[in-house]
Design a protein around this motif. Structure first.
Motif, PDB file in Angstrom:
ATOM      1  N   LEU A  65       0.862  -1.180   0.000  1.00 44.60           N
ATOM      2  CA  LEU A  65       0.000   0.000   0.000  1.00 44.60           C
ATOM      3  C   LEU A  65       0.898   1.229   0.000  1.00 44.60           C
ATOM      4  O   LEU A  65       1.858   1.304   0.777  1.00 44.60           O
ATOM      5  CB  LEU A  65      -0.897  -0.010   1.242  1.00 44.60           C
ATOM      6  CG  LEU A  65      -2.136   0.897   1.232  1.00 44.60           C
ATOM      7  CD1 LEU A  65      -3.132   0.420   0.176  1.00 44.60           C
ATOM      8  CD2 LEU A  65      -2.795   0.902   2.605  1.00 44.60           C
ATOM      9  N   LEU A  66       0.596   2.175  -0.873  1.00 42.57           N
ATOM     10  CA  LEU A  66       1.337   3.437  -0.916  1.00 42.57           C
ATOM     11  C   LEU A  66       0.528   4.470  -0.145  1.00 42.57           C
ATOM     12  O   LEU A  66      -0.610   4.767  -0.519  1.00 42.57           O
ATOM     13  CB  LEU A  66       1.533   3.882  -2.365  1.00 42.57           C
ATOM     14  CG  LEU A  66       2.273   5.207  -2.594  1.00 42.57           C
ATOM     15  CD1 LEU A  66       3.699   5.143  -2.071  1.00 42.57           C
ATOM     16  CD2 LEU A  66       2.266   5.568  -4.085  1.00 42.57           C
ATOM     17  N   ILE A  67       1.092   4.996   0.949  1.00 43.85           N
ATOM     18  CA  ILE A  67       0.326   5.912   1.791  1.00 43.85           C
ATOM     19  C   ILE A  67       1.114   7.171   2.116  1.00 43.85           C
ATOM     20  O   ILE A  67       2.347   7.166   2.160  1.00 43.85           O
ATOM     21  CB  ILE A  67      -0.124   5.238   3.112  1.00 43.85           C
ATOM     22  CG1 ILE A  67       1.055   5.106   4.092  1.00 43.85           C
ATOM     23  CG2 ILE A  67      -0.753   3.884   2.868  1.00 43.85           C
ATOM     24  CD1 ILE A  67       0.630   4.749   5.514  1.00 43.85           C
ATOM     25  N   ALA A  68       0.387   8.257   2.333  1.00 46.84           N
ATOM     26  CA  ALA A  68       1.002   9.481   2.849  1.00 46.84           C
ATOM     27  C   ALA A  68       1.449   9.223   4.285  1.00 46.84           C
ATOM     28  O   ALA A  68       0.709   8.646   5.080  1.00 46.84           O
ATOM     29  CB  ALA A  68       0.009  10.629   2.799  1.00 46.84           C
ATOM     30  N   ARG A  69       2.668   9.640   4.609  1.00 49.89           N
ATOM     31  CA  ARG A  69       3.221   9.338   5.942  1.00 49.89           C
ATOM     32  C   ARG A  69       2.461  10.056   7.051  1.00 49.89           C
ATOM     33  O   ARG A  69       2.533   9.661   8.222  1.00 49.89           O
ATOM     34  CB  ARG A  69       4.696   9.737   5.974  1.00 49.89           C
ATOM     35  CG  ARG A  69       5.445   9.314   7.243  1.00 49.89           C
ATOM     36  CD  ARG A  69       5.346   7.806   7.466  1.00 49.89           C
ATOM     37  NE  ARG A  69       6.224   7.369   8.537  1.00 49.89           N
ATOM     38  CZ  ARG A  69       5.985   7.544   9.837  1.00 49.89           C
ATOM     39  NH1 ARG A  69       4.891   8.181  10.212  1.00 49.89           N
ATOM     40  NH2 ARG A  69       6.831   7.110  10.743  1.00 49.89           N
ATOM     41  N   ASN A  70       1.688  11.094   6.692  1.00 44.62           N
ATOM     42  CA  ASN A  70       0.925  11.831   7.703  1.00 44.62           C
ATOM     43  C   ASN A  70      -0.509  11.322   7.812  1.00 44.62           C
ATOM     44  O   ASN A  70      -1.414  12.063   8.208  1.00 44.62           O
ATOM     45  CB  ASN A  70       0.936  13.334   7.400  1.00 44.62           C
ATOM     46  CG  ASN A  70       0.322  13.673   6.045  1.00 44.62           C
ATOM     47  OD1 ASN A  70       0.214  12.814   5.170  1.00 44.62           O
ATOM     48  ND2 ASN A  70      -0.065  14.926   5.857  1.00 44.62           N
ATOM     49  N   CYS A  71      -0.732  10.061   7.467  1.00 47.18           N
ATOM     50  CA  CYS A  71      -2.054   9.465   7.645  1.00 47.18           C
ATOM     51  C   CYS A  71      -2.364   9.264   9.120  1.00 47.18           C
ATOM     52  O   CYS A  71      -1.462   9.092   9.950  1.00 47.18           O
ATOM     53  CB  CYS A  71      -2.146   8.127   6.918  1.00 47.18           C
ATOM     54  SG  CYS A  71      -2.414   8.271   5.136  1.00 47.18           S
TER      55      CYS A  71
ATOM     56  N   ILE B 208       1.750  -2.624  -6.078  1.00 48.17           N
ATOM     57  CA  ILE B 208       0.993  -1.708  -5.208  1.00 48.17           C
ATOM     58  C   ILE B 208      -0.498  -1.882  -5.491  1.00 48.17           C
ATOM     59  O   ILE B 208      -0.940  -1.802  -6.639  1.00 48.17           O
ATOM     60  CB  ILE B 208       1.431  -0.254  -5.419  1.00 48.17           C
ATOM     61  CG1 ILE B 208       2.886  -0.083  -4.942  1.00 48.17           C
ATOM     62  CG2 ILE B 208       0.516   0.710  -4.667  1.00 48.17           C
ATOM     63  CD1 ILE B 208       3.464   1.295  -5.153  1.00 48.17           C
ATOM     64  N   CYS B 209      -1.277  -2.109  -4.416  1.00 47.59           N
ATOM     65  CA  CYS B 209      -2.706  -2.403  -4.579  1.00 47.59           C
ATOM     66  C   CYS B 209      -3.594  -1.180  -4.377  1.00 47.59           C
ATOM     67  O   CYS B 209      -4.789  -1.225  -4.704  1.00 47.59           O
ATOM     68  CB  CYS B 209      -3.134  -3.507  -3.623  1.00 47.59           C
ATOM     69  SG  CYS B 209      -2.893  -3.123  -1.871  1.00 47.59           S
ATOM     70  N   GLY B 210      -3.045  -0.095  -3.860  1.00 45.83           N
ATOM     71  CA  GLY B 210      -3.853   1.095  -3.634  1.00 45.83           C
ATOM     72  C   GLY B 210      -3.031   2.218  -3.042  1.00 45.83           C
ATOM     73  O   GLY B 210      -1.891   2.014  -2.597  1.00 45.83           O
TER      74      GLY B 210
END
Length: 493
Positions: A118-124, A171-173
């Motif tokens: 999963l590719l996410i913003a680190r400030n999630c 990457i799935c999302g």
């Protein structure tokens, strides 16, 4: 000892003014008296009758005849969710009764695929990391820009998303938070285009942007930008009860039956009809008064910005195109007080309760449900405080600057290579903070609010972070993941 209800009654009768969530601002009397002038379609008394909380027990039911079932909606709840979808320009919307957290857990679980990242913003928000744990996912991070003058995290660029996705099949999302807790809005339209080129879904945690749908003058909502799954906390910035939220879905990249199944897993099987009625009334409010409400918010914000432009020491992150006008970021950098001290002064001297304090700024929340009396009280307080700081710092001999406190989120930690789930399976120890240099974190370390981790399980704790955490504890900040004795959870060597 007083009961919780007694404390709530006592607080509601006090003179404290809320520059914090929930967005209804407790419907203050001044607001009620002026309501018919601001929204002439309906008088204040009639509006208050829509929230008859003094007889709350009379309305507390479960899934009885005629009231539908949230997890298999075919009647009234289905119709109300369809109405919410129409108002939010979504193909389908779902009521959430345990906040955006349930929606985020469900959204991530729906797009998760075994063996994928999963590719996410680190400030999630930490709920995204909890979803990663539950789904045993590995992740990659998109690091937000920094607005260094204010120690505030900025947005995520579409170009950065494009770089991470280039040539990738694992990457799935993608998960982005916009607006951020501090009100920074990313270019979701452009990000959605880049993500969809890879035929994967984009999840946007828009918990703090439920009011964007009120007006064309607001930032464009993530739904309208093409995101596949969008989560809104209607209670944060709109007149709805705490714990109420919406999840929107559109497009063909999301398995909707899978999504509905996860919603039934992460939400109570006995959802509160009072909370769902609150969502319904909030959607009605958006439809009937949304534009007027946003105009009030803009008027309040314009007044604050105008007055703040004359401050000598305090600085305001002014409203602009890529920012939420409802977020007041007030900086104390280069002054002789900390954000926590400003927060306490506003609370104890002026009876103004703000949302959050950091070492270098405080955060307040404005909504269209605020009052002119409240806004003027805040302006008066900040003007007096700014003048006092300027007077003290005018004489160089009296300047006593506070210990410099860099933004802890700007320190990029090293990864051990372990996933959050892998860390959860390993044995751990609690050791003194000062002895944790080089150790792998066994827990999540974050401030609450905002609930954004600066160290995630599996990351390596460094000297800079230890130093910052020691300063935070000394300043009395609410730091989760550190025990009262100053110990951290680390993996056993």
């Amino acid at each position: 000892m007083k009961s919780l209800w007694e404390k709530l009654e006592e607080y509601s009768a006090s003179d404290y003014y809320p520059f914090h969530m929930p967005g209804h601002k407790r419907f203050p009397k001044e607001n009620a008296l002026a309501f018919h002038k601001r929204f002439p379609k309906e008088n204040a008394l009639a509006f208050h009758k829509r929230f008859p909380l003094e007889n709350i027990y009379l309305y507390d039911i479960t899934e009885i005849e005629g009231f539908d079932n949230l997890h298999d909606a075919k009647g009234i709840l289905r119709a109300l969710q369809q109405k919410a979808a129409r108002i939010y320009h979504a193909e389908q919307s779902f009521f959430l009764v345990n906040g955006s957290t349930g929606g985020i857990l469900s959204a991530v679980s729906t797009v998760a695929k075994e063996g994928k990242k999963l590719l996410i913003a680190r400030n999630c928000h930490k709920s995204v990391y909890n979803a990663i744990l539950l789904n045993r996912l590995h992740v990659e991070y998109l690091w937000p820009d920094m607005i260094e003058e204010f120690d505030v995290q900025g947005g995520i660029s579409a170009e950065e998303v494009k770089k991470h996705l280039a040539g990738r099949k694992d990457i799935c999302g993608v998960v982005i938070t916009s607006p951020t807790y501090d009100g920074i809005v990313s270019d979701i339209c452009q990000i959605a285009e880049e993500v969809h080129l890879c035929h994967i879904p984009l999840i946007v945690d828009e918990a703090h942007g439920a009011h964007f749908v009120l007006s064309e003058k607001a930032p464009k909502s993530a739904v309208e930008c093409g995101a596949d799954l969008v989560i809104n906390s209607v209670h944060k910035t709109l007149p709805a009860l705490t714990q109420t939220a919406l999840l929107h879905v559109q497009g063909t990249l999301v398995d909707r039956e899978k999504l509905k199944n996860y919603l039934s897993i992460y939400q109570s099987s006995s959802p509160s009809y009072i909370l769902m009625a609150s969502i319904d009334k909030c959607v009605d409010f958006i439809e009937d008064y949304g534009a007027e409400c946003f105009e009030m918010l803009l008027a309040f914000r314009k007044r604050v910005d105008e007055k703040a432009s004359g401050f000598l020491c305090l600085k305001l992150l002014f409203d602009c195109e890529n920012r939420d006008p409802g977020k007041l970021v007030i900086s104390v950098k280069d002054t002789d007080i900390t954000g926590q001290e400003l927060y306490r002064i506003l609370l104890e001297k002026y009876y103004l309760q703000l949302e959050m304090a950091t070492p270098t700024y405080v955060l307040g929340i404005l909504t269209g449900m605020d009052t002119w009396e409240g806004v003027e009280r805040l302006i008066h307080a900040l003007t007096e405080i700014d003048g006092e700081i300027a007077e003290r710092m005018g004489d160089e001999r009296k300047i006593k600057r506070k210990q410099k406190m860099d933004d802890i989120y700007s320190i990029i930690p090293k990864s051990s290579g372990l996933s959050i789930f892998e860390v959860a399976q390993k044995k751990k120890d609690w050791i003194p903070l000062e002895q944790s240099d080089g150790r792998v974190s066994g827990g999540m370390l974050c401030f609450y609010p905002p609930g954004i981790p600066f160290i995630v399980p599996g990351e390596i704790i460094g000297k800079e972070q230890i130093s910052q955490m020691e300063k935070c504890r000394k300043n009395g900040e609410y730091l989760t993941g550190v025990s009262e004795e100053g110990k951290l959870c680390v993996l056993r060597e």
